[in-house]
Design a protein around this motif. Structure first.
Motif, mmCIF file in Angstrom:
data_model
loop_
_atom_site.group_PDB
_atom_site.id
_atom_site.type_symbol
_atom_site.label_atom_id
_atom_site.label_comp_id
_atom_site.label_asym_id
_atom_site.label_seq_id
_atom_site.Cartn_x
_atom_site.Cartn_y
_atom_site.Cartn_z
ATOM 1 N N LYS A 449 0.832 -1.206 0.000
ATOM 2 C CA LYS A 449 0.000 0.000 0.000
ATOM 3 C C LYS A 449 0.867 1.257 0.000
ATOM 4 C CE LYS A 449 -2.493 -0.927 3.693
ATOM 5 N NZ LYS A 449 -3.525 -0.700 4.728
ATOM 6 N N ALA A 453 1.012 4.634 -2.515
ATOM 7 C CA ALA A 453 0.717 5.958 -1.959
ATOM 8 C C ALA A 453 1.887 6.911 -2.158
ATOM 9 C CB ALA A 453 0.376 5.830 -0.475
ATOM 10 N N ALA A 497 -4.435 -0.564 -2.640
ATOM 11 C CA ALA A 497 -4.127 0.860 -2.817
ATOM 12 C C ALA A 497 -4.467 1.355 -4.215
ATOM 13 C CB ALA A 497 -2.657 1.114 -2.512
ATOM 14 N N LEU A 579 -4.492 5.605 3.529
ATOM 15 C CA LEU A 579 -4.619 6.065 2.150
ATOM 16 C C LEU A 579 -5.462 7.322 2.019
ATOM 17 C CD1 LEU A 579 -5.059 2.586 0.411
ATOM 18 C CD2 LEU A 579 -2.957 3.891 0.759
#
Length: 710
Positions: A449, A453, A497, A579
């Motif tokens: 993730k 990001a 993500a 996120l």
């Protein structure tokens, strides 16, 4: 026979064929069913990635050489990422150079003009002379090919860790542009087309796909490495773009050579290839070697018979070999004939449908307990972390690249978190590649993730919104349960993500067996390369005396997987990828850029806040910080300054009130934490001043000194 198939695979092949394959057939199957070409240990999980987006023209479909997305005004970009890890470990110059050549051919196989390259390189400890030799020759190989062929290297990464001592990671990404109605497939949709091969076939790269699908043995494996010829590559590039509208499909000859290229371009149809018609670089080659040779600078075209002469004539003008070597047939058998005798006759269905494997997984349990080890003084922490080669200037690297060829480079390497290039439709494209092996070693799911990001934030820091990504997943032996667990968890994080940010993954690569001769795997190294369009104005980063320093985002005292915890051997909690915070803070930065409210933006990642602020100091300025103004869930200064949790940016502004007010309206935490001043190399934290002059000198001189002395 020297093949790399498992016994269960060999038994299955015999069962499907109801006979024993000939030696040449075993070699073809070994290439096509190799991990490198078939994704037999990963494909099931890769289906979890989303490619759904109205802008996707060509995504993760079988046997396409690259993905493509619509960028408006009738144009598309083509994106691809590849690696040449094992070849670069054995022959770093040719390994890296052919990695560039291979990905260029992937781009032009779509009929697209390559406009930018990125290189993401990871090597071992520079105190070991071999690693310095590897680094110098990897850089030289990339420069030699990219500079010669006229495609700029506009950005990348360079990092160091002991885990890569015998197994460097050499990732190359490429961007191409093409009119969207002229994109070419890599597969055919009908029989009867002629197979036209451009280029000479030699003995280099024999067994390369199989070589890439096992760990390094430490023996002499130089024969599996292809030899680079960038000038031939330039001919392939130019002619392919000239004749693209005359051919039905284009296929790069990469891993597995003709065995793989012919099988994949046939797309379930059959093919007949006459081996004696293949132009050779070396006389009297063994016919089965010709089939699996991975000699570079070759392309395979599926051509309607009426266009064959025109296609080959284009190559003849450069005195470049071009020959009709066979045709696509309705009968679904892949045949390689030598003087009218079948050496290989294998069903397309068998070759294209290898056994799929899901290996056992075992979770690696790591402690999230905070350490009781004595923490270092802040002065020592600053010195040790900022001295790490991951954080030094990479100018020694990119100065060897012609990054302004074709005049499309808008932001030069080293000037911002993302590279920016001009597109033919008048828009600006930002691109960035990100990985975080230290975090993945601690928690592959959060890392998956986190790298998505981070790439999203890096694009936002220049004013761009991500629109497309490709991934490269690099791990050790998948049959080791602990390794396979990290692979599965990284995919889970990346998938989550990319769905959150609505970023389609249109292609990628899986590279297993990244281990040294002692069987020690690299740290899990998934990589995301993301591209996005500038949403309005472009931020080029300017620093001035008196600017306010504003921190966007909340700081969490999570030191796990950080450079600080690595350098001081501290066990700590791993940062969670929040996120929503990444999205909101990125949108705020883009708005601030478009409203011309900030002059500098950098996301907080490797090295934490200290490293981000150091990027201001190395430009000849000083800064003063009030640590109490940093909004953090920790009262420990070390945790606050060195945590690498996401969702955060440092921005410089003359209008901090606008930033604070807009942040409040967007649900983003923001605070003024300090000011920029003219006190060169001085960092003032609260009432203590740290002179970073030696660290600034190290920042600019480290790589050049190490490589000169190595």
């Amino acid at each position: 026979m020297g093949i790399n198939l498992l016994q269960v695979e060999m038994d299955e092949i015999r069962k499907r064929l109801n006979r024993e394959p000939d030696e040449a057939e075993w070699r073809v199957i070994d290439a096509v069913w190799s991990e490198h070409c078939s994704y037999k240990s990963s494909k099931i999980f890769l289906k979890s990635f989303s490619m759904e987006s109205p802008n996707v023209i060509m995504g993760i479909t079988d046997w396409q050489d690259a993905g493509a997305v619509d960028i408006g005004n009738g144009w598309a970009i083509v994106v691809k990422v590849e690696s040449h890890n094992h070849p670069s470990a054995v022959d770093p110059f040719n390994g890296a150079a052919t990695g560039v050549g291979g990905i260029i051919r992937d781009i032009i196989s779509k009929g697209a003009k390559p406009i930018a390259l990125l290189d993401m390189i990871r090597v071992g400890n520079l105190k070991i002379r071999k690693n310095v030799w590897l680094l110098k020759n990897i850089i030289a190989g990339i420069a030699a090919y990219g500079n010669s062929i006229g495609v700029p290297v506009v950005g990348g990464e360079l990092s160091f860790d002991d885990t890569y001592n015998d197994n460097p990671i050499v990732d190359v990404a490429a961007i191409g542009v093409v009119k969207k109605d002229r994109i070419k497939p890599s597969i055919v949709n009908r029989p009867g087309l002629k197979l036209v091969l451009a280029g000479l076939t030699g003995i280099d790269g024999l067994g390369g796909a199989s070589f890439a699908s096992r760990k390094l043995s430490g023996e002499n494996e130089i024969g599996a490495v292809q030899i680079a010829d960038p000038f031939a590559g330039k001919i392939i590039l130019d002619v392919t773009l000239d004749i693209a509208d005359k051919v039905e499909a284009i296929k790069d000859l990469g891993g597995g050579g003709l065995a793989v290229a012919v099988t994949e371009i046939a797309n379930g149809f059959g093919a007949i290839v006459d081996i004696e018609k293949i132009p050779l670089r070396v006389k009297d080659m063994d016919p089965s070697d010709i089939i699996i040779s991975e000699t570079q600078e070759r392309m395979l075209y599926a051509v309607d018979e009426k266009n064959v002469e025109e296609v080959c004539e284009a190559f003849k003008q450069y005195e470049y070999p071009c020959s009709v070597i066979g045709e696509i047939t309705k009968d679904p058998i892949i045949r390689f004939r030598y003087h009218n005798k079948d050496l290989v006759a294998l069903p397309s269905d068998l070759l294209l449908n290898p056994l799929r494997f899901i290996w056992p997984i075992r979770r690696i349990k790591k402690s999230n307990e905070k350490t009781t080890v004595q923490l270092p003084p802040l002065k020592d922490a600053i010195s040790v972390v900022l001295s790490h080669p991951d954080l030094v200037s990479k100018e020694w690297v990119y100065s060897q690249f012609d990054y302004e060829v074709n005049t499309s480079t808008v932001i030069k390497p080293g000037h911002a978190d993302s590279a920016v290039i001009a597109l033919p439709n008048g828009k600006l494209l930002a691109v960035k590649g990100d990985a975080n092996p230290d975090l993945c070693y601690e928690d592959a799911y959060e890392c998956g993730k986190g790298i998505v990001a981070e790439a999203y934030r890096n694009l936002a820091s220049v004013g761009a919104k991500g629109i497309v990504a490709v991934d490269h997943l690099q791990f050790g032996d998948p049959k080791k349960p602990e390794v396979y667990y990290t692979f599965v968890e990284a995919i889970r994080g990346i998938g989550e993500a990319t769905r959150f940010f609505n970023i389609p993954i249109v292609g990628g690569k899986v590279s297993f067996y990244n281990e040294n001769s002692r069987g020690n795997p690299i740290k899990p190294t998934p990589l995301i390369v993301m591209a996005g369009l500038i949403q309005g104005k472009l931020l080029k980063n300017n620093i001035e005396d008196g600017l306010d320093i504003v921190l966007l985002g909340y700081t969490h005292g999570e030191l796990g997987g950080s450079l600080f915890s690595k350098m001081f051997n501290i066990s700590a909690e791993v940062p969670k990828a929040r996120l929503q915070e990444d999205l909101l803070s990125s949108e705020l930065v883009i708005d601030a850029i478009n409203e011309e409210k900030i002059t500098f933006a950098k996301d907080v990642n490797r090295g934490g806040l200290i490293a981000t602020l150091f990027n201001v100091i190395v430009h000849g300025y000083g800064i003063e910080i009030d640590s109490k103004s940093i909004l953090s869930d920790s009262d420990n200064t070390l945790e606050t300054l060195f945590s690498e949790n996401g969702g955060r940016f440092i921005v410089l502004t003359n209008e901090p009130e606008w930033i604070i007010d807009r942040a409040k309206s967007r649900g983003v935490v923001a605070s003024i934490i300090g000011k920029v001043n003219r006190n060169s190399s001085l960092l003032k934290i609260d009432d203590t001043i740290y002179n970073l002059d030696n660290l600034v000198k190290n920042y600019f001189n480290f790589l050049e000194e190490v490589t000169n002395n190595g």
